[in-house]
Design an enzyme around this catalytic site. Sequence first.
Site, PDB file in Angstrom:
ATOM      1  N   SER A  62      23.916  22.683  41.119  1.00  0.00           N
ATOM      2  CA  SER A  62      24.040  24.051  41.657  1.00  0.00           C
ATOM      3  C   SER A  62      25.318  24.229  42.467  1.00  0.00           C
ATOM      4  O   SER A  62      25.286  24.806  43.564  1.00  0.00           O
ATOM      5  CB  SER A  62      22.826  24.425  42.511  1.00  0.00           C
ATOM      6  OG  SER A  62      21.682  24.599  41.713  1.00  0.00           O
ATOM      7  N   GLY A  91      30.452  35.291  42.756  1.00  0.00           N
ATOM      8  CA  GLY A  91      30.666  36.612  43.336  1.00  0.00           C
ATOM      9  C   GLY A  91      30.026  37.736  42.558  1.00  0.00           C
ATOM     10  O   GLY A  91      30.130  38.907  42.943  1.00  0.00           O
ATOM     11  N   LYS A  92      29.328  37.407  41.456  1.00  0.00           N
ATOM     12  CA  LYS A  92      28.837  38.468  40.577  1.00  0.00           C
ATOM     13  C   LYS A  92      27.703  39.291  41.180  1.00  0.00           C
ATOM     14  O   LYS A  92      27.410  40.393  40.675  1.00  0.00           O
ATOM     15  CB  LYS A  92      28.410  37.894  39.237  1.00  0.00           C
ATOM     16  CG  LYS A  92      27.241  36.917  39.281  1.00  0.00           C
ATOM     17  CD  LYS A  92      27.008  36.336  37.885  1.00  0.00           C
ATOM     18  CE  LYS A  92      25.907  35.295  37.865  1.00  0.00           C
ATOM     19  NZ  LYS A  92      25.756  34.682  36.523  1.00  0.00           N
ATOM     20  N   TYR A 106      13.644  20.500  30.953  1.00  0.00           N
ATOM     21  CA  TYR A 106      14.502  21.622  30.555  1.00  0.00           C
ATOM     22  C   TYR A 106      14.129  22.164  29.183  1.00  0.00           C
ATOM     23  O   TYR A 106      13.677  21.413  28.330  1.00  0.00           O
ATOM     24  CB  TYR A 106      15.972  21.184  30.528  1.00  0.00           C
ATOM     25  CG  TYR A 106      16.539  20.777  31.852  1.00  0.00           C
ATOM     26  CD1 TYR A 106      15.894  21.074  33.053  1.00  0.00           C
ATOM     27  CD2 TYR A 106      17.744  20.073  31.922  1.00  0.00           C
ATOM     28  CE1 TYR A 106      16.442  20.679  34.269  1.00  0.00           C
ATOM     29  CE2 TYR A 106      18.295  19.689  33.134  1.00  0.00           C
ATOM     30  CZ  TYR A 106      17.634  19.983  34.302  1.00  0.00           C
ATOM     31  OH  TYR A 106      18.174  19.600  35.496  1.00  0.00           O
ATOM     32  N   LEU A 132      27.577  26.267  42.089  1.00  0.00           N
ATOM     33  CA  LEU A 132      27.842  27.704  42.238  1.00  0.00           C
ATOM     34  C   LEU A 132      26.619  28.461  42.744  1.00  0.00           C
ATOM     35  O   LEU A 132      26.585  29.690  42.706  1.00  0.00           O
ATOM     36  CB  LEU A 132      28.313  28.304  40.910  1.00  0.00           C
ATOM     37  CG  LEU A 132      29.701  27.875  40.441  1.00  0.00           C
ATOM     38  CD1 LEU A 132      30.032  28.527  39.102  1.00  0.00           C
ATOM     39  CD2 LEU A 132      30.769  28.223  41.477  1.00  0.00           C
ATOM     40  N   GLY A 133      25.621  27.732  43.228  1.00  0.00           N
ATOM     41  CA  GLY A 133      24.453  28.391  43.805  1.00  0.00           C
ATOM     42  C   GLY A 133      23.808  29.384  42.849  1.00  0.00           C
ATOM     43  O   GLY A 133      23.647  30.560  43.191  1.00  0.00           O
ATOM     44  N   PHE A 134      23.393  28.898  41.672  1.00  0.00           N
ATOM     45  CA  PHE A 134      22.772  29.755  40.650  1.00  0.00           C
ATOM     46  C   PHE A 134      23.650  30.955  40.317  1.00  0.00           C
ATOM     47  O   PHE A 134      23.157  32.046  40.026  1.00  0.00           O
ATOM     48  CB  PHE A 134      21.390  30.243  41.099  1.00  0.00           C
ATOM     49  CG  PHE A 134      20.341  29.162  41.190  1.00  0.00           C
ATOM     50  CD1 PHE A 134      20.512  27.928  40.572  1.00  0.00           C
ATOM     51  CD2 PHE A 134      19.179  29.373  41.907  1.00  0.00           C
ATOM     52  CE1 PHE A 134      19.545  26.944  40.662  1.00  0.00           C
ATOM     53  CE2 PHE A 134      18.199  28.389  42.003  1.00  0.00           C
ATOM     54  CZ  PHE A 134      18.386  27.174  41.380  1.00  0.00           C
ATOM     55  N   GLY A 135      24.958  30.775  40.406  1.00  0.00           N
ATOM     56  CA  GLY A 135      25.882  31.846  40.053  1.00  0.00           C
ATOM     57  C   GLY A 135      26.298  32.734  41.203  1.00  0.00           C
ATOM     58  O   GLY A 135      27.224  33.542  41.065  1.00  0.00           O
TER      59      GLY A 135
END
Length: 346
Positions: free
Chosen positions: A234, A243-244, A53, A236-239
């Site tokens: 993950s 919903g964005k 990272y 939130l699945g990479f965001g």
Amino acid sequence: MKYSTLPHTDIEVSKICLGTMTWGKQNTEEEGHEQMDYALDQGVNFFDTAELYPVPAEAERYGHTEKIIGSWFKKNGNRDKVVLASKIAGNGDYTKFIRSTGFSRASIIEAVEGSLQRLQTDYIDLYQLHWPERNTNYFGKRGYEHEITDYWEDNFHQVLETLRDLIREGKIRHVGISNETPWGTMRYLEESKVHATLPRTITIQNPYNLLNRLFEVGLAEVSMREKIGLLAYSPLGFGALSGKYLGGRMPEGSRVSLFPRFDRYNGEIATKATQKYYELAQANDLSLAQMALAFVNTRPFVTSNIIGATSIKQLAENIASIDVSLSEDVLKGIESVHNSIPNPAP
């Protein structure tokens, strides 16, 4: 905050784990310190990092995230308040600048020594193998395809021997794996069962979220029966599960806008599923992000849910998901969507 115990240990960790993958690229050192301060104040005592990272990995930023954590430890003197996890990078085209010798004894020792120096600590609580050396289905690959050009030689025993020696030296306390398959997980477990001096693998860090529940196919049973805890990444699945990206939006500064190759959760079918989950959350007065995180938090095989954020506002919402309860109707609604569009993002 709620807590669980790392399997086969007496180490208590928060059910929310602070992920650090963006520090040093999307986040500054100051922002990383601010996130750690906030998380610790909210009862989060479990931090996860890696020598690789920040991501995407590049030679100029190699190990920078660990350095940010190390400078925070030095500034605050609070190493004893944190259960710290890190990882050795596996082989890959994008890690050749680190080393090309896989999980050889010399590589593991070099990786651990480097992480200890950057983290400014004498020990790492949980040391993980970031992904397998052999060719298998990790990082967005749904199914296994055997490759006759895979020159990997079985070295599970040797890897565990090296990790055992590092435990005896006090440099690491426990061992975990990441991005593993059921076969690989059982091989590590069987080695330590047959050879009592070898360390037992206590955790597995794999992706798990509403768009990718493949862990439930094989690994969930291994997790429950063998008591090897999932550290879900993950969630939130990479965001995507905030919903964005719905409605064709691409927010400026978002992960996919900055790094388009991280779009595995934004395909047509995955977006269709995300829309359905969004509508379910809205109908039950929930944000999609908190519904998605709360679902992961309550799975019986999850030891801790690794959340990440690029802002304190996001971090606060993600941590607060630990207090969100999902009704039976919501859980049934989630299963209905999952059954109609199962695992659209590998």
